[in-house]
Write a protein that holds these residues in place. Sequence first.
Motif, PDB file in Angstrom:
ATOM      1  N   ASP A   1     -12.376  88.532 -50.641  1.00  0.00           N
ATOM      2  CA  ASP A   1     -12.309  87.106 -51.004  1.00  0.00           C
ATOM      3  C   ASP A   1     -11.683  86.921 -52.384  1.00  0.00           C
ATOM      4  O   ASP A   1     -10.953  85.956 -52.617  1.00  0.00           O
ATOM      5  CB  ASP A   1     -13.699  86.476 -50.962  1.00  0.00           C
ATOM      6  CG  ASP A   1     -14.099  86.006 -49.573  1.00  0.00           C
ATOM      7  OD1 ASP A   1     -13.190  85.824 -48.737  1.00  0.00           O
ATOM      8  OD2 ASP A   1     -15.298  85.815 -49.324  1.00  0.00           O
TER       9      ASP A   1
ATOM     10  N   GLU B   1     -20.737  94.193 -47.181  1.00  0.00           N
ATOM     11  CA  GLU B   1     -21.049  92.964 -47.932  1.00  0.00           C
ATOM     12  C   GLU B   1     -20.260  92.922 -49.234  1.00  0.00           C
ATOM     13  O   GLU B   1     -19.655  91.895 -49.585  1.00  0.00           O
ATOM     14  CB  GLU B   1     -22.551  92.907 -48.220  1.00  0.00           C
ATOM     15  CG  GLU B   1     -23.021  91.638 -48.915  1.00  0.00           C
ATOM     16  CD  GLU B   1     -23.039  90.440 -47.994  1.00  0.00           C
ATOM     17  OE1 GLU B   1     -22.932  89.313 -48.496  1.00  0.00           O
ATOM     18  OE2 GLU B   1     -23.138  90.624 -46.763  1.00  0.00           O
TER      19      GLU B   1
ATOM     20  N   ALA C   1     -15.864  86.084 -39.628  1.00  0.00           N
ATOM     21  CA  ALA C   1     -16.295  84.688 -39.738  1.00  0.00           C
ATOM     22  C   ALA C   1     -16.803  84.355 -41.133  1.00  0.00           C
ATOM     23  O   ALA C   1     -16.886  83.180 -41.505  1.00  0.00           O
ATOM     24  CB  ALA C   1     -17.376  84.386 -38.703  1.00  0.00           C
ATOM     25  N   ARG C   2     -17.120  85.372 -41.929  1.00  0.00           N
ATOM     26  CA  ARG C   2     -17.649  85.133 -43.272  1.00  0.00           C
ATOM     27  C   ARG C   2     -16.569  85.172 -44.347  1.00  0.00           C
ATOM     28  O   ARG C   2     -16.839  84.890 -45.505  1.00  0.00           O
ATOM     29  CB  ARG C   2     -18.739  86.167 -43.575  1.00  0.00           C
ATOM     30  CG  ARG C   2     -19.928  86.074 -42.616  1.00  0.00           C
ATOM     31  CD  ARG C   2     -20.945  87.156 -42.920  1.00  0.00           C
ATOM     32  NE  ARG C   2     -21.421  87.039 -44.295  1.00  0.00           N
ATOM     33  CZ  ARG C   2     -21.994  88.029 -44.975  1.00  0.00           C
ATOM     34  NH1 ARG C   2     -22.120  89.221 -44.415  1.00  0.00           N
ATOM     35  NH2 ARG C   2     -22.406  87.845 -46.205  1.00  0.00           N
TER      36      ARG C   2
ATOM     37  N   ARG D   1     -13.659  83.954 -46.619  1.00  0.00           N
ATOM     38  CA  ARG D   1     -13.286  82.624 -47.106  1.00  0.00           C
ATOM     39  C   ARG D   1     -11.845  82.563 -47.598  1.00  0.00           C
ATOM     40  O   ARG D   1     -11.267  81.477 -47.696  1.00  0.00           O
ATOM     41  CB  ARG D   1     -14.218  82.193 -48.250  1.00  0.00           C
ATOM     42  CG  ARG D   1     -15.677  82.063 -47.850  1.00  0.00           C
ATOM     43  CD  ARG D   1     -16.523  81.578 -49.026  1.00  0.00           C
ATOM     44  NE  ARG D   1     -16.062  80.287 -49.524  1.00  0.00           N
ATOM     45  CZ  ARG D   1     -16.456  79.113 -49.036  1.00  0.00           C
ATOM     46  NH1 ARG D   1     -17.297  79.087 -48.023  1.00  0.00           N
ATOM     47  NH2 ARG D   1     -16.012  77.994 -49.553  1.00  0.00           N
TER      48      ARG D   1
ATOM     49  N   ALA E   1     -18.167  88.859 -36.437  1.00  0.00           N
ATOM     50  CA  ALA E   1     -19.149  88.263 -37.342  1.00  0.00           C
ATOM     51  C   ALA E   1     -18.741  88.448 -38.796  1.00  0.00           C
ATOM     52  O   ALA E   1     -18.919  87.550 -39.619  1.00  0.00           O
ATOM     53  CB  ALA E   1     -20.523  88.882 -37.095  1.00  0.00           C
ATOM     54  N   VAL E   2     -18.197  89.617 -39.121  1.00  0.00           N
ATOM     55  CA  VAL E   2     -17.736  89.851 -40.496  1.00  0.00           C
ATOM     56  C   VAL E   2     -16.563  88.933 -40.819  1.00  0.00           C
ATOM     57  O   VAL E   2     -16.514  88.307 -41.875  1.00  0.00           O
ATOM     58  CB  VAL E   2     -17.344  91.336 -40.681  1.00  0.00           C
ATOM     59  CG1 VAL E   2     -16.708  91.549 -42.049  1.00  0.00           C
ATOM     60  CG2 VAL E   2     -18.572  92.230 -40.524  1.00  0.00           C
TER      61      VAL E   2
ATOM     62  N   LEU F   1     -16.622  92.258 -48.588  1.00  0.00           N
ATOM     63  CA  LEU F   1     -16.299  90.844 -48.396  1.00  0.00           C
ATOM     64  C   LEU F   1     -16.043  90.158 -49.734  1.00  0.00           C
ATOM     65  O   LEU F   1     -15.133  89.329 -49.872  1.00  0.00           O
ATOM     66  CB  LEU F   1     -17.429  90.138 -47.649  1.00  0.00           C
ATOM     67  CG  LEU F   1     -17.452  90.321 -46.137  1.00  0.00           C
ATOM     68  CD1 LEU F   1     -18.789  89.855 -45.565  1.00  0.00           C
ATOM     69  CD2 LEU F   1     -16.305  89.553 -45.488  1.00  0.00           C
TER      70      LEU F   1
END
Length: 440
Positions: A330, A323, A349-350, A352, A346-347, A326
């Motif tokens: 970003d 987390e 897809a988060r 940005r 899934a990771v 990410l």
Amino acid sequence: MLSRTDLRGRVPSPAALRAMLPRAETDVDAVLNRVRPIVEDVRDRGVPAVLDHTERFDRVRPASVRVPEDALKEALDRLDPAVRDALEESVRRARAVHADQRRTDVTTQVVAGGTVTERWVPVRRVGLYAPGGLAVYPSSVVMNVVPAQTAGVESLVVCSPPQAEFGGLPHPTILAAAALLGVGEVWAVGGAQAVALLAYGGTDTDGAELEPVDMVTGPGNVYLTAAKRLLRGLVGIDSEAGPTEIAILADATADPVHVAADLISQAEHDTLAASVLVTDSAELADAVDAELVAQVERTRHRERITTALRGKQSGCVLVSSVEDGLTVVDAYGAEHLEVQTADASAVAARVRSAGAIFVGPHSPVSLGDYCAGSNHVLPTGGCARHSSGLSVQTFLRGIHVVDYTREALEAVAPHVVALAEAEDLPAHGQAVTARFGGAG
């Protein structure tokens, strides 16, 4: 081998992260004063200036700027069959992906008798740059030409630096790639003088016109980037590309052999290339460091790679969790981002901010460089936080076409007048009321 930044137990603000994360420093402003005289010389003297600067920087003086068409055909005929097959497959996949990026015109009926249509119109003529410095990039020809052709650009010219080894022509693999794609116009010119000639045009040594372009795309060194900055406005540009980057977000499930190999593959480009690992596993970081030492020793360009990996633009960032990782990636906004974690899809897809995202252990960046079907001309230097890579859309302009009947205009006239008066622009309102015999 990689320097470490330990962020375990804390997540700095986005501003603080941008300041502390590894990043290559490219000061385009610092070279503007060196590039400006070249650009102005090409503007004033045309091709003779181009050839003078080419002789100075590339140590060769081509007989002409435009490459003869028979040289393109010969380069394709002599191309290694394995390389030709690979290029053809790269083109096939790129065409499939970029075909789905096409835009269609859309008409919106705002009111009865009043429509606005958004038309998508391709740029008419584009100059596409293929670098030719430390390495030769026929893949960049593919990545520039395919979206431009798909967009419907009617006139294309590929520029690549002349090579003394090849008699003042660009590298034959570049010429072969252009011929394979059906591009018949190639100029033997590189660097800042290439951008200037594309912008201003000129007359070749045989008297033939070298027509200026409307847009210049493709990556290059800091001098080419500075020329793009100086000429932006006279011509459109895709971006101001900096040194290439890879960031890998990985956890303990990642294979250190894969991670190290991917970091090395990006460092192979340039001593300024950035290779960044973001992980919540100190054990993985240690294993990757050991793999880097072992694998670098076996590579052909070990000196270049070692310089890049030990540079301040590369490093390992330790975080407390995926987390937090990410948040870091970003803030970094990598040109290329690999996600090698449990549940990588899934990771990913988060995420940005990334030029392109490569998901799982079997989607390395080098696949995207050549044969994934994606485009490898991507934003660098954190620009992925606000910009996209090269695509069909790069070469299209959206034009609104407004079509109102008399009745539809008359119905909205009071609103136009009210807003014109609010902005103290009464003539704007009168331009409407005059059509109905009013004084505004």
